[in-house]
Design an enzyme around this catalytic site. Structure first.
Site, PDB file in Angstrom:
ATOM      1  N   GLY A 152      57.287  12.657  13.419  1.00 24.36           N
ATOM      2  CA  GLY A 152      57.603  13.268  12.135  1.00 24.36           C
ATOM      3  C   GLY A 152      58.995  13.836  12.036  1.00 24.36           C
TER       4      GLY A 152
ATOM      5  N   ASP B 248      51.547   5.288  16.036  1.00 24.85           N
ATOM      6  CA  ASP B 248      51.726   6.731  15.907  1.00 24.85           C
ATOM      7  C   ASP B 248      53.221   6.980  15.737  1.00 24.85           C
ATOM      8  OD1 ASP B 248      51.492   9.451  15.939  1.00 24.85           O
ATOM      9  OD2 ASP B 248      51.279   9.593  18.115  1.00 24.85           O
TER      10      ASP B 248
ATOM     11  N   VAL C 115      55.526  17.703  12.269  1.00 23.54           N
ATOM     12  CA  VAL C 115      55.274  17.964  13.689  1.00 23.54           C
ATOM     13  C   VAL C 115      53.877  18.537  13.950  1.00 23.54           C
ATOM     14  CG1 VAL C 115      56.116  19.158  15.717  1.00 23.54           C
ATOM     15  CG2 VAL C 115      57.723  18.405  13.985  1.00 23.54           C
TER      16      VAL C 115
ATOM     17  N   GLY D 103      48.977  17.415  12.886  1.00 28.66           N
ATOM     18  CA  GLY D 103      47.785  17.010  13.618  1.00 28.66           C
ATOM     19  C   GLY D 103      47.600  15.507  13.729  1.00 28.66           C
TER      20      GLY D 103
ATOM     21  N   GLY E  75      53.265  12.257   9.611  1.00 35.90           N
ATOM     22  CA  GLY E  75      53.122  13.633   9.169  1.00 35.90           C
ATOM     23  C   GLY E  75      54.146  14.474   9.879  1.00 35.90           C
TER      24      GLY E  75
ATOM     25  N   SER F 274      95.046  -9.837  14.887  1.00 32.20           N
ATOM     26  CA  SER F 274      93.578  -9.972  14.885  1.00 32.20           C
ATOM     27  C   SER F 274      92.956  -9.277  16.095  1.00 32.20           C
ATOM     28  CB  SER F 274      93.157 -11.441  14.809  1.00 32.20           C
ATOM     29  OG  SER F 274      93.876 -12.266  15.698  1.00 32.20           O
TER      30      SER F 274
ATOM     31  N   LYS G 136      43.172  19.628   8.582  1.00 31.76           N
ATOM     32  CA  LYS G 136      42.943  21.036   8.945  1.00 31.76           C
ATOM     33  C   LYS G 136      42.182  21.766   7.848  1.00 31.76           C
ATOM     34  CE  LYS G 136      46.973  21.124  11.956  1.00 31.76           C
ATOM     35  NZ  LYS G 136      48.004  21.905  12.608  1.00 31.76           N
TER      36      LYS G 136
END
Lengths: 645, 303
Positions: free
Chosen positions: A123, A120, A43, A46, A41, A552, A176
């Site tokens: 984002g 976790d 920042v 949540g 998600g 080379s 939220k």
């Protein structure tokens, strides 16, 4: 908010059973399965708070950790006096100060049905690479959306990346909800928006949930503040979806061989983690890429032989016949083998600060196979915010592009969509050893013929023996004007006089014909060397002693050619003349032009020369005459095929 | 779906650890297993024996000894080395020995010299390029972010901001000369997983994990066991017999016991689940350097 702990859902672990009957509890927990998921998600959506909530509700937080958490919450938390669950999850000291998550962190919790491993994932745009890392092992993705903000650019990006890496279960968690008064219309509008977007990128199925990580609604228990929502809760859903290992076992059997177990002459076992399918003793198998067949005689474990083994188990197999099989080979059903190829279309996610160099050789690791691979310029790159396809010459950090690549040896593979293990790979920089890209194979551009490779009746050894010599490549490298061509010519003359069959490939001559379409950019110089390497390989197949004289300059390309040849066949001859000396000689007047700026990308002036670290032969032309050096090189080569007894 | 039983979480964790160990043996030149004789080491050793059966694990065990472990740990260590058919290498930092560094007089210096320095010296001495460790991601916050294949510079430092991405179960074990890898095959196990696995597979562990009457003194809020006569009693201190056990094992003067009557594994697990403090709480090391104790230690080369 004055209450230091927000209203929690009921504690999930069955405390009563632990206290009342530990044996019954252990029995329940011995039969748990495992689900790995990621949360992604923006920042402030949540994520960390939700994970903290899951840990808290499943009693994975101890009293001392809770005490530390309360203290930290007051000191650096963002929730006033309330517990800041995010602090449980944001691990490293640096990021705790900045208040952001900067890497993938793994967290654990249990319910009575499953053990969960949560990755976790941050984002931030610049951390696509971390998200891909976390998503690569996930069975499911929880995509968080702030109910106040709805579907954002980052939501789209995360969804695309999850879909790209092949996550089958997508959860849209509208978080939220407490901040929008648990408004059903708001939830429905977000789901509607997301549905349209999801379809457009090929996600045909997802589960949407209205939750509050902070207040605990619909996380472990159905909330009475969302009476319009009938479930499931997040935990219910996480407990019931199919994990990848269950799906993989329905596919054909695949065992990438990791290690051959040979404790004594009577036992030869092939060890590996089963990527898909199931196997029983007596099954007819085929070893790829050789195509040799046998049957499984035993599935060996310390606790006794198994009657069956399935995807997700690490096993040791024995075969009924003594056939060649080693690390990198794949054991599959005799009648259902995977493909073998050396050219592919793939999607690459670039993970390194140093951009892709098309044409350069990288290590490619796929399952237990490691080969050398060169990547073409991208067909296109994907803008992860708009999903548009755009033209690009290379791949920078976090870029996602569709590219074709070629390997120096055939690879046993399946499309990534069918098998993550045999379709997912990483690219490794040969000099820094960094993991620079994650890749997913789409399909082979043409099928290699290796499975039924026609054995050549006249072998390369036979040809060389007829010539009375062993094939070699004498690869001269050094600055322009160092003396490569001069010494190479002397070596060829001496060998020729001794009746040896040789061929000299010279830089200037090749550029007049075979490589006249190539310029002097880094990519063209790499292609130049690759072609010369291929020609040299054909000539060694013909039994010749090939002598090449090319600047080379890049170590990676010389190593690429070395890898094309049989062990011991490639002899790197470093003509070590200091730049000042080569420039002083300036036989062709090129240094003067380069210094004047009329000749670009000139090695030693505005393009680097990477000196060999361990050349087979080194010639310091300031100390050794060309004639002496040539004599020494010939001695060295003769020693190879006529050892004195 | 067929009626094949689904693999349990422990079966999958076991398969993952075995896969990791085989990958290291296939790709590293000179691997070693760090063996601290604790319960995590016990599980790791058990897994290694499964991974390479019927061969013995093709690497030695290395015990970085501080000379201050519990006597029961030395007994089990020697027994397990014999039973597994593996070589046991014991290393004691000669400088720490010469200076008489001990946990009673030297505090943090004791851990630093015997363990952190001792480990570096031992790895350098034998030239190991890959070392298995029994760390778990659930132990401590900075561990939660560490990769399974964790790279160390030639001076054994860890750079948490510059870790290689680790995708699927593909491990990049390539490294420059002088660099080494710490490999954590049981990264994804929790304390409960460890206990359940020990219970189900009868993995031998040090008896100190089970409650028994043992001589103890209470000091600075910790319950310490008087394991031998090197324990300097303070004036007025008299060892008392208490029924205690240990949740983690280290140097006996630094390891706090808990009062307990749990004499079987189910009882130990029951206590663990019902307890209210985390496992590392009995160790002094995490409390150093504010909240970032372990992270700082790891950057310095602590395992």
């Amino acid at each position: 908010m004055t209450d230091p702990i927000p209203p929690a859902g009921p504690v999930y672990v069955v405390d009563e059973l632990i206290a009342a009957d530990i044996d019954a509890y252990l029995d329940v927990h011995q039969h748990k399965t495992m689900l790995r998921f990621i949360t992604c998600g923006s920042v402030d959506d949540g994520k960390s708070t939700l994970i903290g909530r899951l840990l808290y509700d499943s009693k994975m937080i101890f009293e001392d950790q809770l005490a530390a958490l309360e203290a930290d919450s007051r000191r650096v938390g963002t929730q006033g006096q309330a517990i800041d669950f995010a602090l449980l999850v944001d691990g490293l000291a640096a990021e705790r100060e900045q208040g952001i998550t900067i890497d993938v962190a793994y967290r654990f919790f249990n319910t009575e049905k499953r053990k969960f491993i949560v990755a976790d994932c941050p984002g931030h745009e610049q951390y696509t690479r971390n998200m891909i890392t976390g998503a690569s092992t996930a069975d499911l993705a929880v995509i968080l959306v702030d109910a106040r903000k709805g579907v954002l650019v980052q939501t789209r990006r995360h969804s695309y990346l999850c879909h790209l890496i092949g996550i089958r279960n997508i959860v849209l968690a509208v978080n939220k909800m407490d901040l929008v008064d648990y408004d059903q219309a708001r939830f429905d509008a977000i789901v509607h928006d997301y549905t349209a977007f999801a379809r457009s990128i090929g996600i045909d199925q997802f589960t949407a949930l209205p939750i509050s990580g902070f207040a605990g609604d619909n996380v472990t228990t159905l909330s009475d503040r969302t009476p319009w929502y009938r479930g499931p809760t997040l935990i219910d859903h996480l407990e019931s979806v199919d994990v990848n290992a269950e799906i993989d076992r329905e596919r054909p059997f695949r065992l990438p061989v990791q290690w051959v177990n040979r404790p004594n002459l009577d036992f030869r076992g092939f060890a590996g983690l089963i990527a898909s399918g199931a196997l029983r003793p007596g099954d007819a198998i085929r070893v790829l890429p050789s195509g040799k067949t046998s049957t499984v005689s035993r599935i060996v474990t310390q606790g006794g032989d198994l009657a069956e083994a399935v995807a997700g188990q690490s096993v040791t197999l024995c075969l009924a016949d003594e056939i060649d099989c080693s690390r990198g080979d794949v054991i599959a059903p005799a009648d259902h083998p995977p493909q073998v190829a050396d050219q592919f279309e793939t999607t690459l996610v670039w993970l390194n600060d140093e951009a892709l160099i098309p044409g350069r050789a990288y290590w490619l690791k796929l399952a237990t196979q490691t080969v050398s691979a060169t990547v073409q310029p991208p067909k296109y790159v994907v803008n992860v915010n708009t999903m548009e396809h755009m033209a690009a010459k290379t791949l920078d950090l976090n870029a996602i592009g569709v590219v074709e690549l070629t390997t120096d040896k055939p690879v046993v593979f399946e499309a990534y969509a069918d098998n993550r293990t045999l379709g997912g790979f990483i690219l490794i920089d040969k000099i820094t050893n960094a993991t620079v890209a994650a890749g997913m194979l789409h399909f082979a551009l043409r099928r290699a013929q290796n499975v039924h490779w026609q054995a050549l009746d006249v072998t390369r050894e036979a040809r060389a023996a007829l010539n009375g010599q062993t094939a070699h490549v004498l690869w001269f490298t050094g600055l322009s004007g160092s003396g490569k061509s001069t010494i190479a010519n002397l070596v060829e003359k001496k060998l020729h006089a001794m009746g040896k069959h040789t061929f000299l490939l010279d830089g200037d001559n090749v550029r007049h014909g075979l490589n006249k379409d190539l310029g002097f950019t880094e990519a063209d110089r790499i292609e130049n060397i690759r072609r010369v390497g291929e020609v040299a390989r054909l000539m060694t197949d013909a039994g010749l002693i090939v002598i090449t004289a090319f600047i080379s300059p890049f170590r990676a390309e010389r190593d690429m050619v070395r890898a094309m040849m049989a062990p011991g066949e490639f002899v790197e001859v470093f003509i070590d003349t200091p730049l000042e000396e080569a420039e002083r000689r300036d036989v062709k007047g090129l240094y003067k032009k380069a210094r004047a700026g009329t000749l670009k990308n000139f090695t030693g002036i505005d393009s680097p020369y990477e000196a060999p670290e361990r050349p087979e032969i080194r010639v310091d032309t300031t100390r050794e005459a060309a004639e002496d050096a040539a004599e020494r090189i010939v001695d060295r080569i003769l020693g190879h095929w006529m050892p004195t007894i | 779906m067929t009626d094949r039983p689904t693999l349990t979480h422990l079966a999958r964790l076991e398969a993952e650890a075995i896969h990791i160990m085989r990958e290291v043996v296939a790709e590293a030149q000179n691997p070693v297993m760090l063996y601290s004789v604790g319960k995590d080491s016990a599980v790791m050793l058990h897994l290694a024996r499964l991974a390479f059966y019927p061969s013995p694990p093709p690497f030695p065990l290395l015990h970085v000894d501080t000379t201050w472990k519990f006597r029961a740990m030395y007994d089990l260590r020697d027994r397990m080395a014999r039973e597994s058919g593996m070589d046991l290498l014991v290393y004691q930092n000669p400088e720490a020995a010469a200076r008489g560094i001990n946990p009673f007089d030297h505090g943090a210096l004791h851990t630093d010299m015997w363990k952190t320095e001792g480990l570096k010296q031992a790895l350098d001495k034998w030239g190991f390029d890959a070392a298995f460790g029994g760390a778990r991601r659930d132990e401590e916050k900075s561990r939660a972010k560490e990769r399974i294949f964790s790279f160390r510079t030639a001076s054994h430092g860890w750079d948490p901001k510059n870790q290689r991405p680790e995708l699927w179960n593909l491990y990049n074990a390539r490294k420059a000369k002088g660099e080494s890898i710490r490999v954590f095959p049981i990264s994804n196990w929790t304390e409960l997983d460890i206990w359940q696995y020990i219970h189900l597979n009868h993995v031998p562990i040090v008896p100190l994990y089970f409650a028994e009457e043992r001589p103890t003194v209470e000091r600075d809020g910790m319950l310490l066991m008087v394991d031998d006569d090197r324990f300097p009693l303070r004036p007025g201190e008299v060892p008392q017999m208490r029924s205690i056990r240990f949740r983690t094992l280290g140097c006996y003067p630094l390891t706090g016991a808990v009062e307990s009557t749990a004499q079987t594994l189910p009882e130990v697990i029951q206590e663990t689940l019902l307890t209210t403090t985390s496992e590392r709480q009995g160790r002094a090391i995490d409390k150093d350097a504010g909240g970032a104790g372990m992270e700082v230690k790891k950057q310095q080369g602590y395992f």
